[in-house]
Scaffold this motif. Structure first.
Motif, short mmCIF file in Angstrom:
data_model
loop_
_atom_site.label_atom_id
_atom_site.label_comp_id
_atom_site.label_asym_id
_atom_site.label_seq_id
_atom_site.Cartn_x
_atom_site.Cartn_y
_atom_site.Cartn_z
N UNK A 1 0.82 -1.38 0.00
CA UNK A 1 0.00 0.33 -0.26
C UNK A 1 1.01 1.00 0.23
N UNK A 2 1.55 0.97 1.04
CA UNK A 2 2.21 1.98 0.35
C UNK A 2 3.15 3.00 -0.21
N UNK A 3 3.95 1.80 -1.14
CA UNK A 3 4.45 1.79 -3.00
C UNK A 3 3.66 2.51 -3.63
N UNK A 4 1.96 2.59 -3.57
CA UNK A 4 0.67 2.46 -4.39
C UNK A 4 1.50 4.22 -5.58
N UNK A 5 1.59 3.53 -6.53
CA UNK A 5 1.84 5.37 -6.81
C UNK A 5 0.93 6.90 -6.42
N UNK A 6 0.09 6.68 -5.59
CA UNK A 6 -0.45 8.10 -4.89
C UNK A 6 -0.02 8.43 -4.59
N UNK A 7 0.83 7.93 -3.42
CA UNK A 7 1.34 8.16 -2.15
C UNK A 7 2.70 8.69 -2.90
N UNK A 8 2.94 8.19 -3.98
CA UNK A 8 4.12 8.98 -4.59
C UNK A 8 3.74 10.58 -5.19
N UNK A 9 3.00 10.49 -5.71
CA UNK A 9 1.51 11.34 -6.00
C UNK A 9 1.64 12.84 -5.35
N UNK A 10 0.57 12.10 -4.34
CA UNK A 10 0.74 13.02 -2.89
C UNK A 10 1.94 13.37 -2.04
N UNK A 11 3.00 13.29 -1.99
CA UNK A 11 3.75 13.35 -1.75
C UNK A 11 4.48 14.32 -2.60
N UNK A 12 4.11 14.18 -4.00
CA UNK A 12 5.31 15.61 -4.91
C UNK A 12 4.24 16.70 -4.74
N UNK A 13 3.25 16.46 -4.98
CA UNK A 13 2.16 17.80 -4.47
C UNK A 13 2.51 18.51 -3.59
N UNK A 14 2.71 17.93 -2.78
CA UNK A 14 3.06 18.39 -1.42
C UNK A 14 4.36 18.66 -0.77
N UNK A 15 5.34 18.43 -1.91
CA UNK A 15 6.65 18.92 -1.67
C UNK A 15 6.22 19.72 -2.41
N UNK A 16 5.79 20.21 -4.29
CA UNK A 16 5.36 20.81 -4.48
C UNK A 16 4.85 22.44 -3.12
N UNK A 17 3.39 21.96 -2.77
CA UNK A 17 3.54 22.98 -2.22
C UNK A 17 3.34 23.47 -0.48
N UNK A 18 4.72 22.83 -0.17
CA UNK A 18 5.96 23.02 0.57
C UNK A 18 6.37 23.70 0.17
N UNK A 19 7.63 23.76 -1.04
CA UNK A 19 8.50 24.55 -2.09
C UNK A 19 7.51 26.10 -2.76
N UNK A 20 6.09 26.52 -2.52
CA UNK A 20 6.02 27.65 -2.85
C UNK A 20 6.00 28.11 -1.33
N UNK A 21 5.48 27.81 -0.53
CA UNK A 21 5.31 28.21 0.97
C UNK A 21 6.74 28.66 0.70
N UNK A 22 7.35 27.98 0.37
CA UNK A 22 9.01 28.69 1.16
C UNK A 22 9.68 29.72 0.38
N UNK A 23 9.08 29.56 -0.47
CA UNK A 23 9.91 30.67 -1.72
C UNK A 23 8.63 32.05 -1.49
N UNK A 24 7.47 31.50 -0.58
CA UNK A 24 6.83 33.36 -0.66
C UNK A 24 7.26 32.67 0.64
N UNK A 25 8.08 33.18 1.69
CA UNK A 25 8.17 32.96 3.10
C UNK A 25 7.28 32.87 4.12
N UNK A 26 6.22 31.78 3.58
CA UNK A 26 5.27 31.42 4.15
C UNK A 26 5.75 30.62 5.71
N UNK A 27 5.18 30.58 7.05
CA UNK A 27 5.81 29.64 7.71
C UNK A 27 4.84 28.52 7.38
#
Length: 87
Positions: A1-27
């Motif tokens: 279950x942990x190796x399902x492609x949706x897990x990796x897609x969700x983690x990629x989206x979360x990392x992209x969201x975190x990167x955008x937040x970091x670039x905009x200096x949001x805590x």
């Protein structure tokens, strides 16, 4: 279950969201990145054995080092004060 492609897609989206937040200096960006790295570390024992090419392993190692450096800068540097203000 942990190796399902949706897990990796969700983690990629979360990392992209975190990167955008970091670039905009949001805590919340640094907290999302910290949570994402904690989840990645927690699921590491369940991934099993993988074989990769040397350059893939190099990229993975460098990515981990850069993530750690960015997280350290976000929490323990003068940038941390800028992120606390939620610019």
């Amino acid at each position: 279950m942990l190796q399902h492609p949706f897990i990796y897609v969700a983690m990629g989206v979360a990392k992209l969201t975190a990167a955008i937040g970091m670039l905009l200096f949001l805590s919340w960006g640094r907290w999302v990145l910290l949570g994402l790295l904690a989840v990645s570390l927690a699921q590491l024992p369940f991934n099993g054995i993988g074989v990769g090419l040397p350059h893939e392993n190099l990229i993975g190692a460098l990515t981990g080092l850069v993530d750690g450096a960015v997280l350290a800068l976000a929490f323990a540097s003068p940038l941390a004060e800028a992120m606390r203000r939620d610019a």
